[in-house]
Structure formats: C-alpha cells, structure tokens
Write a protein that holds these residues in place. Structure first.
Motif, PDB file in Angstrom:
ATOM      1  N   GLU A   1      40.824 -47.106 113.420  1.00  0.00           N
ATOM      2  CA  GLU A   1      42.141 -47.393 112.843  1.00  0.00           C
ATOM      3  C   GLU A   1      42.300 -48.884 112.563  1.00  0.00           C
ATOM      4  O   GLU A   1      42.826 -49.283 111.517  1.00  0.00           O
ATOM      5  CB  GLU A   1      43.236 -46.913 113.791  1.00  0.00           C
ATOM      6  CG  GLU A   1      44.644 -47.100 113.246  1.00  0.00           C
ATOM      7  CD  GLU A   1      45.706 -46.595 114.205  1.00  0.00           C
ATOM      8  OE1 GLU A   1      46.900 -46.846 113.947  1.00  0.00           O
ATOM      9  OE2 GLU A   1      45.340 -45.954 115.216  1.00  0.00           O
TER      10      GLU A   1
ATOM     11  N   SER B   1      40.180 -49.881 109.532  1.00  0.00           N
ATOM     12  CA  SER B   1      40.748 -49.393 108.283  1.00  0.00           C
ATOM     13  C   SER B   1      41.977 -50.191 107.853  1.00  0.00           C
ATOM     14  O   SER B   1      42.143 -50.514 106.673  1.00  0.00           O
ATOM     15  CB  SER B   1      41.111 -47.913 108.423  1.00  0.00           C
ATOM     16  OG  SER B   1      41.690 -47.414 107.238  1.00  0.00           O
ATOM     17  N   SER B   2      42.826 -50.535 108.807  1.00  0.00           N
ATOM     18  CA  SER B   2      44.081 -51.229 108.478  1.00  0.00           C
ATOM     19  C   SER B   2      43.953 -52.740 108.466  1.00  0.00           C
ATOM     20  O   SER B   2      44.781 -53.426 107.861  1.00  0.00           O
ATOM     21  CB  SER B   2      45.166 -50.808 109.480  1.00  0.00           C
ATOM     22  OG  SER B   2      44.824 -51.252 110.791  1.00  0.00           O
TER      23      SER B   2
ATOM     24  N   GLY C   1      37.424 -40.208 110.150  1.00  0.00           N
ATOM     25  CA  GLY C   1      38.485 -41.152 109.853  1.00  0.00           C
ATOM     26  C   GLY C   1      38.861 -41.221 108.389  1.00  0.00           C
ATOM     27  O   GLY C   1      38.501 -40.349 107.586  1.00  0.00           O
TER      28      GLY C   1
END
Length: 331
Positions: free
Chosen positions: A48, A51-52, A102
C-alpha cells in the motif's frame, strides 16, 4: 480457511529454507504459521505504501517485525541459521504475494523476469561503505548495527540495530527503512533499467519504502557516516557499460556499411544501363519490341510485333546515330 490458503505459499517457502539447512521439523513449520499473519500484514502495508507513495505509518507492525528480526542470531547454530533463512524467505514470499494481489500499478514488480532459471528471484549484492560486497540469496535480509542482521554496519552509532530491510522480488528490489527518523537517502544511481522506479525524492518523508531495479547500482546513506550500496560492483558495471557502448557503435557502423553497399549497387546498375544504351541502341529497340509483344497493343499503344524496325529514309545518318528509337515502318 482463507487465511490458511493465503499462507500456503509463504509457509512452503519457509519449510524449504529449513530443509536446505537440514531442519525440517514441526517446530519450524509451527513457527512459520505463527508469524505468518504478522508478516502478511507487513507485506500488505508495504504494498500500500509503495503504491500510494505514503509513509509506512503502522509503527506497531514495524516494531513487531524488528523484534522478530532481532529474536535470534543466525550465527548461533545451524538450526538458528535455518530458522532465520526461513523467516527471510517467508517475508519475501509474503511481499511477492501481496504485490500479485495488490493494485494494478504493482504488477510490474510482481511480474516474472527473464532469467536462466525460470521463476528465480535474483540474489542481491550489498556493500557497506564501499567495502567488499557479498551476495545475499535469502529473498530478504536486514541491514543494521545488530549482530542479528545479515548485513552489518558496525562503528557508526547513528545506524539503528535494524535500520532497513531489503526484499528481492521478480520485478525489482524493495528497500524499506521503517524505523529511522532521518530516513534512507539515495546518493548515487547508475545504469537504471527501471525508468519508473519508485525512488524517494529529496522531499520524501521518512519510513517510505522505495524500489530499485535489478542490475543497477544504487548507493544510499544510512546513518551519519555509513553508506549502503546495492547492485553489481563498480568494476563489473563499468565493464558492462563499455561492452554495451562498443556493441552499439558496431551496430551503427554495420548499418552505415549496409547503406553504402546498397547505394553503390544502385549506382552501378544505373551506370551499366547507360553504358548499354550508349554502346548499342539496338539493345533498347529489342527490349522495347519484346515488351510490347507480351502485352496487347491496345493497352500499351505498341506496334504489332510483326512490324520490323527500319530507319526512315527521311532521317539522315547523323540523326539516326543519335536517336535510340528510329521510326517504325508502317507508322
């Protein structure tokens, strides 16, 4: 249940690591199953964050991971080394599985790379302060001041006991500094093969994981006086760059030679045709008649093949010698 299904691959990786060290026991399997949920949560939070681009903000998970990494030294015994290898393999397998499951932008990291051994994840070479490097093939490893770390950085008190973890996945190398306040700073990067590599910017917040490519050499600062370098040695990288430069130059040279040969052949054909016409206009006449005989006269506007070529009496000798197409009788 679903949680056991999700842990199937990582637990198998841990068991295989134990088997490689001669330790395949129920306690080893039980240990892998016990720490599985925590490692799985760490892997999900890492995915996460990658990705962010946001920091890894679950400090409780970071502490739990650090405590597991510091629980036992791989140098204590062969059994301890087997358990440590199992832990590193299980963490790498959990991260890879999390990338597979993901967001779509993580697919490149989870994708398989071309290698001599299908599905093999490349080992990672690490150097501390530019000294002789070592290759670590355990899937993941810890870097820090503590003796429990696979790659130790001694002599610098500003380096934490566990400063960062390095995880090799098929599409790149994940570097996660989850504990330091200053963060890990990228100083130099050479021979990048991953244009969209998620490297930290100068304004990047601490505890933000990032990715470097397999095959590139990246030097990072950990602590006040210590550098960590991942990738091939500087000598090997320089040799590879020289080889690529030489091959590129040779390819360009071959392209130029090919264009020259084609251009020279075209010029030679033009010169040959001009020489034939100058030497004997009758050759051109013959080709003209043969071409017309194979087509209909109405289509090409050619005379009948039965008509013979003969110079017109009205033409002088000098004009006939300069005319490649003497008049046709019957026209």
């Amino acid at each position: 249940g679903s949680s056991n299904a999700g842990l199937k691959v990582p637990i198998r990786a841990a068991t295989l690591a134990c088997a490689a060290m001669g330790e395949v026991s129920d306690p080893c399997r039980a240990l892998a199953a016990e720490r599985g949920p925590m490692l799985r949560a760490v892997a999900g939070a890492l995915t996460e964050s990658l990705s962010s681009g946001a920091p890894f903000d679950d400090f409780g998970l970071a502490v739990s991971l650090r405590d597991v990494l510091l629980a036992e030294s791989p140098d204590a015994s062969e059994a301890a080394a087997a358990r440590r290898a199992a832990l590193c393999g299980q963490l790498a397998a959990e991260v890879h599985q999390s990338l597979v499951d993901g967001p779509q932008d993580m697919a490149a990291l989870a994708a398989a790379v071309s290698s001599k051994r299908s599905g093999a994840v490349p080992a990672v070479r690490a150097e501390i302060r530019g000294t002789a490097g070592r290759r670590v093939a355990s899937g993941s490893f810890a870097v820090g001041r503590a003796a429990e770390c696979e790659v130790q950085a001694v002599g610098d008190p500003t380096v934490l006991p566990v400063h960062c973890i390095v995880i090799s996945v098929p599409g790149g190398i994940v570097v996660a500094d989850l504990w330091s306040d200053a963060g890990t700073t990228v100083m130099q990067r050479h021979n990048s093969h991953l244009p969209d590599a998620r490297l930290p910017s100068p304004a990047c917040a601490p505890r933000t994981p990032f990715v470097v490519a397999h095959g590139e050499r990246v030097t990072m600062r950990i602590g006040a006086r210590t550098t960590l370098t991942l990738g091939p040695s500087a000598k090997k990288l320089e040799k590879k760059q020289k080889k690529e430069k030489r091959e590129k130059k040779e390819k360009k040279s071959r392209g130029k030679e090919g264009r020259k040969r084609r251009h020279g052949q075209s010029n030679s054909e033009e010169v040959l045709v001009e020489a034939e016409v100058a030497a004997s206009p009758s050759i051109v006449k013959k080709r003209y008649v043969e071409g017309c005989s194979s087509q209909t006269s109405t289509t090409l506007g050619c005379p009948s093949p039965s008509l013979a070529f003969s110079p017109s009496p009205a033409l002088s000798a000098s004009s006939r010698s300069h005319s490649p197409y003497p008049r046709l009788s019957g026209i």
